[in-house]
Design an enzyme around this catalytic site. Structure first.
Site: not given
Length: 283
Positions: A232-233, A84-85, A211, A182
Protein backbone atom coordinates in the site's frame (compact mmCIF):
# COMPACT_ATOMS: atom_id res chain seq x y z
CA UNK A 1 -9.38 -3.59 -20.76
CA UNK A 2 -12.06 -4.84 -18.38
CA UNK A 3 -11.89 -4.10 -14.66
CA UNK A 4 -9.74 -6.57 -12.70
CA UNK A 5 -10.47 -7.96 -9.24
CA UNK A 6 -8.22 -7.59 -6.22
CA UNK A 7 -8.34 -11.30 -5.43
CA UNK A 8 -7.22 -12.26 -8.93
CA UNK A 9 -4.36 -9.74 -8.97
CA UNK A 10 -3.06 -10.90 -5.60
CA UNK A 11 -3.41 -14.57 -6.55
CA UNK A 12 -1.39 -13.91 -9.70
CA UNK A 13 1.26 -12.10 -7.63
CA UNK A 14 1.42 -14.95 -5.12
CA UNK A 15 1.93 -17.55 -7.86
CA UNK A 16 4.96 -15.65 -9.11
CA UNK A 17 6.18 -14.83 -5.57
CA UNK A 18 5.62 -11.16 -6.36
CA UNK A 19 3.31 -8.43 -5.10
CA UNK A 20 0.69 -6.06 -6.43
CA UNK A 21 0.85 -2.39 -5.53
CA UNK A 22 -2.20 -0.52 -4.22
CA UNK A 23 -2.28 3.28 -4.44
CA UNK A 24 -4.50 5.54 -2.35
CA UNK A 25 -6.90 7.77 -4.28
CA UNK A 26 -8.08 11.10 -2.86
CA UNK A 27 -8.95 13.10 -5.98
CA UNK A 28 -9.72 12.45 -9.63
CA UNK A 29 -6.17 13.59 -10.41
CA UNK A 30 -4.83 10.82 -8.17
CA UNK A 31 -6.82 8.14 -9.99
CA UNK A 32 -5.85 9.41 -13.44
CA UNK A 33 -2.20 9.81 -12.49
CA UNK A 34 -1.98 6.37 -10.88
CA UNK A 35 -3.48 4.58 -13.87
CA UNK A 36 -1.18 6.47 -16.24
CA UNK A 37 1.79 5.44 -14.10
CA UNK A 38 0.71 1.79 -14.07
CA UNK A 39 0.32 1.89 -17.84
CA UNK A 40 3.81 3.34 -18.18
CA UNK A 41 5.39 0.54 -16.15
CA UNK A 42 3.15 -2.19 -17.54
CA UNK A 43 2.29 -3.35 -14.02
CA UNK A 44 -1.15 -4.24 -12.73
CA UNK A 45 -2.35 -2.31 -9.72
CA UNK A 46 -5.13 -1.36 -7.34
CA UNK A 47 -6.92 1.94 -6.82
CA UNK A 48 -7.92 2.08 -3.18
CA UNK A 49 -10.27 4.57 -1.54
CA UNK A 50 -10.12 4.89 2.22
CA UNK A 51 -12.88 5.73 4.66
CA UNK A 52 -11.21 9.12 5.16
CA UNK A 53 -11.30 9.80 1.42
CA UNK A 54 -14.97 8.85 1.29
CA UNK A 55 -15.66 11.23 4.20
CA UNK A 56 -13.80 13.94 2.31
CA UNK A 57 -16.20 13.45 -0.59
CA UNK A 58 -19.24 13.94 1.60
CA UNK A 59 -19.50 10.43 3.01
CA UNK A 60 -20.94 9.02 -0.21
CA UNK A 61 -19.25 6.13 -1.96
CA UNK A 62 -20.57 6.66 -5.45
CA UNK A 63 -18.93 9.90 -6.67
CA UNK A 64 -15.26 9.04 -6.17
CA UNK A 65 -15.61 5.26 -6.52
CA UNK A 66 -17.61 5.46 -9.74
CA UNK A 67 -14.99 7.81 -11.18
CA UNK A 68 -12.28 5.29 -10.27
CA UNK A 69 -14.31 2.52 -11.92
CA UNK A 70 -14.47 4.38 -15.21
CA UNK A 71 -10.77 5.24 -15.16
CA UNK A 72 -9.75 1.69 -14.21
CA UNK A 73 -12.03 0.07 -16.78
CA UNK A 74 -10.40 2.03 -19.60
CA UNK A 75 -6.82 1.32 -18.45
CA UNK A 76 -4.35 -0.50 -20.69
CA UNK A 77 -3.25 -2.66 -17.76
CA UNK A 78 -5.15 -4.63 -15.13
CA UNK A 79 -6.58 -2.39 -12.41
CA UNK A 80 -8.85 -3.29 -9.49
CA UNK A 81 -10.72 -1.15 -6.94
CA UNK A 82 -10.49 -1.62 -3.17
CA UNK A 83 -12.10 0.08 -0.17
CA UNK A 84 -9.37 0.70 2.39
CA UNK A 85 -9.26 1.17 6.19
CA UNK A 86 -12.98 1.05 6.77
CA UNK A 87 -13.59 1.32 10.54
CA UNK A 88 -17.24 2.42 10.42
CA UNK A 89 -19.13 -0.87 10.23
CA UNK A 90 -22.19 0.81 8.72
CA UNK A 91 -20.01 2.26 5.97
CA UNK A 92 -18.52 -1.20 5.48
CA UNK A 93 -22.00 -2.66 5.04
CA UNK A 94 -22.91 0.11 2.60
CA UNK A 95 -19.69 -0.61 0.71
CA UNK A 96 -20.55 -4.29 0.51
CA UNK A 97 -24.06 -3.55 -0.75
CA UNK A 98 -22.84 -1.12 -3.43
CA UNK A 99 -19.53 -2.80 -4.23
CA UNK A 100 -20.06 -4.66 -7.49
CA UNK A 101 -22.15 -1.97 -9.24
CA UNK A 102 -19.37 0.49 -8.40
CA UNK A 103 -16.63 -1.88 -9.55
CA UNK A 104 -15.30 -2.62 -6.06
CA UNK A 105 -14.00 -6.17 -5.59
CA UNK A 106 -12.45 -5.96 -2.11
CA UNK A 107 -12.67 -4.22 1.23
CA UNK A 108 -10.41 -3.79 4.23
CA UNK A 109 -12.28 -3.85 7.52
CA UNK A 110 -10.07 -2.12 10.07
CA UNK A 111 -10.98 -3.08 13.63
CA UNK A 112 -7.39 -3.11 14.90
CA UNK A 113 -8.20 -0.25 17.28
CA UNK A 114 -10.37 -2.70 19.24
CA UNK A 115 -9.07 -5.34 21.61
CA UNK A 116 -8.38 -8.77 20.12
CA UNK A 117 -11.75 -10.37 20.88
CA UNK A 118 -13.71 -7.36 19.59
CA UNK A 119 -11.48 -7.19 16.51
CA UNK A 120 -12.20 -10.84 15.76
CA UNK A 121 -15.94 -10.41 16.28
CA UNK A 122 -16.27 -7.28 14.13
CA UNK A 123 -13.98 -8.61 11.40
CA UNK A 124 -15.64 -12.03 11.25
CA UNK A 125 -19.09 -10.46 10.94
CA UNK A 126 -18.14 -8.13 8.09
CA UNK A 127 -16.13 -10.86 6.38
CA UNK A 128 -19.13 -13.19 6.35
CA UNK A 129 -21.30 -10.45 4.83
CA UNK A 130 -18.66 -9.58 2.23
CA UNK A 131 -18.09 -13.21 1.26
CA UNK A 132 -21.80 -13.61 0.52
CA UNK A 133 -21.22 -11.17 -2.34
CA UNK A 134 -17.82 -12.68 -3.29
CA UNK A 135 -15.74 -9.72 -2.09
CA UNK A 136 -12.10 -10.27 -1.10
CA UNK A 137 -11.55 -9.12 2.50
CA UNK A 138 -8.46 -7.68 4.16
CA UNK A 139 -8.09 -7.01 7.89
CA UNK A 140 -5.38 -5.70 10.19
CA UNK A 141 -3.68 -7.14 13.25
CA UNK A 142 -0.90 -5.45 15.16
CA UNK A 143 -1.94 -1.79 14.93
CA UNK A 144 0.34 -0.31 12.28
CA UNK A 145 1.94 2.96 13.40
CA UNK A 146 1.60 6.44 12.01
CA UNK A 147 -1.91 7.38 13.12
CA UNK A 148 -3.10 8.95 16.34
CA UNK A 149 -4.80 6.84 18.97
CA UNK A 150 -5.16 3.16 18.18
CA UNK A 151 -2.29 2.81 15.72
CA UNK A 152 0.62 2.53 18.11
CA UNK A 153 4.18 2.76 16.75
CA UNK A 154 6.43 -0.13 17.65
CA UNK A 155 3.74 -2.79 17.78
CA UNK A 156 4.51 -6.01 15.90
CA UNK A 157 2.20 -8.76 14.69
CA UNK A 158 2.72 -12.12 16.38
CA UNK A 159 2.72 -15.07 13.92
CA UNK A 160 0.77 -17.45 16.15
CA UNK A 161 -1.84 -14.81 16.96
CA UNK A 162 -2.04 -13.91 13.27
CA UNK A 163 -2.70 -17.53 12.29
CA UNK A 164 -5.44 -17.78 14.93
CA UNK A 165 -6.94 -14.47 13.80
CA UNK A 166 -7.17 -15.59 10.18
CA UNK A 167 -8.74 -18.89 11.20
CA UNK A 168 -11.31 -17.17 13.43
CA UNK A 169 -12.27 -14.42 10.98
CA UNK A 170 -11.97 -16.08 7.59
CA UNK A 171 -10.27 -13.05 6.00
CA UNK A 172 -8.53 -13.36 2.63
CA UNK A 173 -5.57 -11.08 3.35
CA UNK A 174 -3.86 -9.74 6.46
CA UNK A 175 -2.19 -6.36 7.01
CA UNK A 176 0.69 -6.90 9.41
CA UNK A 177 2.78 -4.61 11.58
CA UNK A 178 6.44 -5.30 10.78
CA UNK A 179 8.11 -1.89 11.13
CA UNK A 180 6.44 0.38 8.59
CA UNK A 181 4.34 3.37 9.55
CA UNK A 182 1.64 5.42 7.87
CA UNK A 183 2.29 8.97 6.66
CA UNK A 184 6.11 8.77 6.47
CA UNK A 185 7.57 11.38 4.11
CA UNK A 186 11.07 9.85 4.02
CA UNK A 187 12.04 6.27 3.14
CA UNK A 188 13.75 5.42 6.41
CA UNK A 189 11.58 2.65 7.87
CA UNK A 190 13.35 -0.52 8.97
CA UNK A 191 11.29 -3.65 8.37
CA UNK A 192 11.67 -6.85 10.34
CA UNK A 193 12.23 -9.15 7.36
CA UNK A 194 12.63 -12.25 9.49
CA UNK A 195 9.23 -11.55 11.05
CA UNK A 196 7.68 -11.19 7.59
CA UNK A 197 9.06 -14.60 6.67
CA UNK A 198 7.74 -16.17 9.87
CA UNK A 199 4.34 -14.59 9.30
CA UNK A 200 4.24 -15.86 5.72
CA UNK A 201 4.98 -19.36 6.97
CA UNK A 202 2.35 -19.19 9.72
CA UNK A 203 -0.49 -17.42 7.92
CA UNK A 204 -2.30 -19.14 5.02
CA UNK A 205 -3.42 -15.89 3.34
CA UNK A 206 -1.48 -13.13 1.54
CA UNK A 207 0.28 -10.54 3.70
CA UNK A 208 -0.23 -6.80 3.16
CA UNK A 209 2.29 -4.06 3.93
CA UNK A 210 0.83 -0.68 4.89
CA UNK A 211 2.90 2.48 5.21
CA UNK A 212 5.11 1.49 2.27
CA UNK A 213 5.94 5.09 1.33
CA UNK A 214 8.42 5.06 4.20
CA UNK A 215 10.22 1.89 3.08
CA UNK A 216 13.39 2.03 0.90
CA UNK A 217 13.08 0.40 -2.52
CA UNK A 218 15.55 -2.38 -1.78
CA UNK A 219 13.78 -3.22 1.45
CA UNK A 220 10.44 -3.36 -0.36
CA UNK A 221 11.95 -5.90 -2.76
CA UNK A 222 13.27 -7.90 0.18
CA UNK A 223 9.84 -7.76 1.86
CA UNK A 224 8.23 -9.17 -1.28
CA UNK A 225 10.83 -11.93 -1.42
CA UNK A 226 9.97 -12.82 2.19
CA UNK A 227 6.22 -12.97 1.59
CA UNK A 228 4.49 -9.59 1.22
CA UNK A 229 1.90 -9.81 -1.57
CA UNK A 230 0.14 -6.41 -1.48
CA UNK A 231 1.95 -3.12 -0.98
CA UNK A 232 0.00 0.00 0.00
CA UNK A 233 1.26 3.45 -1.00
CA UNK A 234 -0.31 6.83 -0.32
CA UNK A 235 1.97 9.47 1.16
CA UNK A 236 4.64 9.14 -1.54
CA UNK A 237 2.07 10.25 -4.10
CA UNK A 238 0.89 13.16 -1.98
CA UNK A 239 4.41 14.47 -1.40
CA UNK A 240 5.00 14.84 -5.14
CA UNK A 241 1.47 16.11 -5.77
CA UNK A 242 1.75 18.85 -3.15
CA UNK A 243 5.28 19.85 -4.17
CA UNK A 244 4.10 20.45 -7.75
CA UNK A 245 1.12 22.52 -6.58
CA UNK A 246 3.41 24.66 -4.42
CA UNK A 247 5.90 25.13 -7.25
CA UNK A 248 3.18 26.05 -9.74
CA UNK A 249 1.61 28.62 -7.44
CA UNK A 250 4.98 30.07 -6.51
CA UNK A 251 5.86 30.47 -10.19
CA UNK A 252 2.70 32.43 -10.94
CA UNK A 253 1.10 34.34 -8.09
CA UNK A 254 -1.81 35.36 -10.34
CA UNK A 255 -2.90 31.92 -11.51
CA UNK A 256 -6.59 31.20 -10.88
CA UNK A 257 -7.32 28.26 -13.20
CA UNK A 258 -6.93 25.08 -11.09
CA UNK A 259 -5.90 23.14 -14.18
CA UNK A 260 -2.67 25.13 -14.27
CA UNK A 261 -1.49 23.58 -11.01
CA UNK A 262 -3.50 20.33 -10.87
CA UNK A 263 -2.11 19.10 -14.18
CA UNK A 264 1.50 19.20 -12.90
CA UNK A 265 0.29 17.60 -9.66
CA UNK A 266 -1.32 14.78 -11.62
CA UNK A 267 1.90 14.31 -13.59
CA UNK A 268 3.82 13.99 -10.31
CA UNK A 269 1.45 11.20 -9.28
CA UNK A 270 2.04 9.49 -12.62
CA UNK A 271 5.80 9.65 -12.15
CA UNK A 272 5.65 8.26 -8.61
CA UNK A 273 3.22 5.48 -9.54
CA UNK A 274 5.35 4.50 -12.55
CA UNK A 275 8.55 4.41 -10.51
CA UNK A 276 7.07 2.45 -7.61
CA UNK A 277 5.14 -0.06 -9.72
CA UNK A 278 8.18 -0.63 -11.95
CA UNK A 279 10.18 -1.89 -8.99
CA UNK A 280 7.72 -4.78 -8.72
CA UNK A 281 7.97 -5.79 -12.38
CA UNK A 282 11.69 -5.19 -12.86
CA UNK A 283 13.99 -8.22 -12.49
Amino acid sequence: MTLATTGALIADAARSRGAVIAFNVISLEHAEGIVAGLASSGAPGILQISENAIRYHGGRLAPIVAACREIAASASTSVAIHLDHVQDLELARAGIAEAWPLGVSSIMVDAAHLDYAENVSATAGITAEAHRTSLWVEAELGEIGGKNGAHAPGVRTDPLEAAAFVAETGVDGLAVAVGSSHAMTTATAELDLDLIERLAEAVPVPLVLHGSSGVPTKVLRDAVARGIRKINVGTALNVGYTDRVRASLAADAHVTDPRRYLAPAREAVTESAARLSALLVAP
